[in-house]
Design an enzyme around this catalytic site. Sequence first.
Site, PDB file in Angstrom:
ATOM      1  N   ASP A  50     -34.707  36.096  11.285  1.00 21.28           N
ATOM      2  CA  ASP A  50     -33.639  36.960  11.779  1.00 21.28           C
ATOM      3  C   ASP A  50     -32.397  36.161  12.181  1.00 21.28           C
ATOM      4  OD1 ASP A  50     -32.120  38.960  12.815  1.00 21.28           O
ATOM      5  OD2 ASP A  50     -33.508  39.523  14.403  1.00 21.28           O
ATOM      6  N   ASP A 103     -27.074  39.240   8.786  1.00 21.53           N
ATOM      7  CA  ASP A 103     -28.199  39.584   9.648  1.00 21.53           C
ATOM      8  C   ASP A 103     -29.436  39.869   8.804  1.00 21.53           C
ATOM      9  OD1 ASP A 103     -29.985  40.556  11.477  1.00 21.53           O
ATOM     10  OD2 ASP A 103     -28.694  42.138  12.264  1.00 21.53           O
TER      11      ASP A 103
END
Length: 293
Positions: free
Chosen positions: A89, A289
């Site tokens: 992430d 992201d």
Amino acid sequence: MADQKMKERRRVSLMIMVLIFQVLSASLHGCLAATGQGQPPRKPTSIHPRAGVRSSVFLPVSGNVYPLGYYSVTIGIGNPPKPFQLDIDTGSDLTWVQCDAPCTGCTLRRDQLYNPSKNNFVDCKDPICLAVNSPNPPQCKNPNEKCCFQVQYADHGSVLGFIVLDTFPLRLVNGTLSKPNLAFGCGHRLQNRGLHPPTPTARVLGLGKSKASISSQLSSMGVTKNVFGHCLGDNRGFLFFGADFVPKSGMTWTRMLQSSSYKHYSSGPAELLFSGKPTGIKGVNVIFDTGST
Ligand SMILES: *[C@@H]1O[C@H](CO)[C@@H](O)[C@H](O)[C@H]1NC(C)=O
């Protein structure tokens, strides 16, 4: 129709290779990112480290955009190491795992949880505690208290826990086993409300911009250069830390915004094209992201 969209999205994801570079040099304006354009990424088997330092770590990635909706790597933590499957992430700073402190809301079996020990707590006066909780200072009454954290996710509820230090045995590509002691979160109160069920992983590998992320810690400890890259395929792909696997060609470079008011990796306003055609999305800030498909 929905199926078709999913298929198209998947194809696009296969063609995207994102490399995020953090170059800690003022003269370079800091961060750079690159995306492969029009060419499929090289297969993991065709990526070779460059000659030289070879202080890099290479990890296989599994997962896909659909139907799974996440990408993960498996990393050992502790001595002896226990394996944890973590969502990669770039939109998160803090790495954390489900933790037997004991836990409420954990999705893993008890024997799969991380077991904190009394001597590996990070306390409130540790600089990493400030980095984890930036911009909000940790709520500590006394500097020797355990450093707590709370993260609210846009789509997955929230987690509460405390920061611990433990060994992450990582095999460098030159064969040496490195055993850095890294700070991460022991998450023991999880709330899984959200748009979709929680991922079945032990939870998050934070690769964000802050000093608290795993990539930043590895670099500040001198284990790898402050560079990481990943290739996300359909149940295959790779993640690397260090500069040895950066391809010499087939890359397009773009500058990253450096301002600390941007919590995420961002290249600023951009236009989104689909198969070369305008989508009507333009002039909006783009963030990188990987935690959001
Ligand atoms: C591998 O690289 C690390 C970090 O640069 C170094 O400490 C180690 O000695 C190297 N090992 C070998 C076998 O060259």
